[in-house]
Motif scaffolding. Structure first.
Motif, PDB file in Angstrom:
ATOM      1  N   LYS A 199       0.795  -0.625  -0.344  1.00  0.00           N
ATOM      2  CA  LYS A 199       0.347  -0.091  -0.432  1.00  0.00           C
ATOM      3  C   LYS A 199       1.199   1.057   0.441  1.00  0.00           C
TER       4      LYS A 199
ATOM      5  N   SER B 179       2.647   2.128  -2.950  1.00  0.00           N
ATOM      6  CA  SER B 179       1.592   2.380  -4.271  1.00  0.00           C
ATOM      7  C   SER B 179       0.975   3.653  -4.305  1.00  0.00           C
ATOM      8  N   ARG B 180       0.835   4.422  -2.980  1.00  0.00           N
ATOM      9  CA  ARG B 180       1.039   5.259  -3.296  1.00  0.00           C
ATOM     10  C   ARG B 180       2.008   6.043  -3.430  1.00  0.00           C
ATOM     11  N   HIS B 181       3.695   5.583  -3.108  1.00  0.00           N
ATOM     12  CA  HIS B 181       4.763   6.819  -3.790  1.00  0.00           C
ATOM     13  C   HIS B 181       4.989   6.568  -4.634  1.00  0.00           C
ATOM     14  N   MET B 182       4.227   5.252  -5.355  1.00  0.00           N
ATOM     15  CA  MET B 182       4.636   5.298  -7.193  1.00  0.00           C
ATOM     16  C   MET B 182       3.393   6.503  -8.085  1.00  0.00           C
ATOM     17  N   GLU B 183       2.687   6.584  -7.205  1.00  0.00           N
ATOM     18  CA  GLU B 183       1.484   6.956  -7.740  1.00  0.00           C
ATOM     19  C   GLU B 183       1.899   8.757  -7.761  1.00  0.00           C
ATOM     20  N   ARG B 184       2.757   8.959  -6.446  1.00  0.00           N
ATOM     21  CA  ARG B 184       3.680  10.707  -6.937  1.00  0.00           C
ATOM     22  C   ARG B 184       4.549  10.697  -7.625  1.00  0.00           C
TER      23      ARG B 184
ATOM     24  N   ASN C  82       6.988  11.042 -11.664  1.00  0.00           N
ATOM     25  CA  ASN C  82       6.293  11.272 -12.880  1.00  0.00           C
ATOM     26  C   ASN C  82       7.115  10.785 -13.655  1.00  0.00           C
TER      27      ASN C  82
END
Length: 85
Positions: free
Chosen positions: A51, A54-59, A61
């Motif tokens: 989890k 996943s949050r870090h990968m969304e940030r 670019n």
């Protein structure tokens, strides 16, 4: 001397558990409750790590900004002589 009493109590507890262990079927080996608890804790840890990842990968670019070539800087104008005279 409380340590002596604690060791005697532990020794008595072990002597009471050993006959119970001999009554178990030696051909049947199961992980038991402790194995389930360890597995559940590890699974929860992996879930929390996924989890977080996943949050870090969304940030992130992934699109690279286009590079703009810089014009070459001229040190002298072509109409002037290099000596400045």
């Amino acid at each position: 001397m409380p340590d002596m009493y604690a060791t005697q109590a532990a020794a008595q507890a072990v002597t009471h558990v050993i006959p119970l262990a001999q009554e178990l079927d030696k051909n049947k080996v199961t992980p038991g409750v402790l194995g389930f608890i360890v597995f559940a804790v590890m699974a929860g840890g992996v879930w929390m790590l996924m989890k977080s990842m996943s949050r870090h990968m969304e940030r992130v670019n992934f699109e690279e900004a286009p590079r703009t070539p810089e014009p070459p800087k001229a040190t002298a104008r072509p109409s002037e002589p290099l000596g400045g005279e």
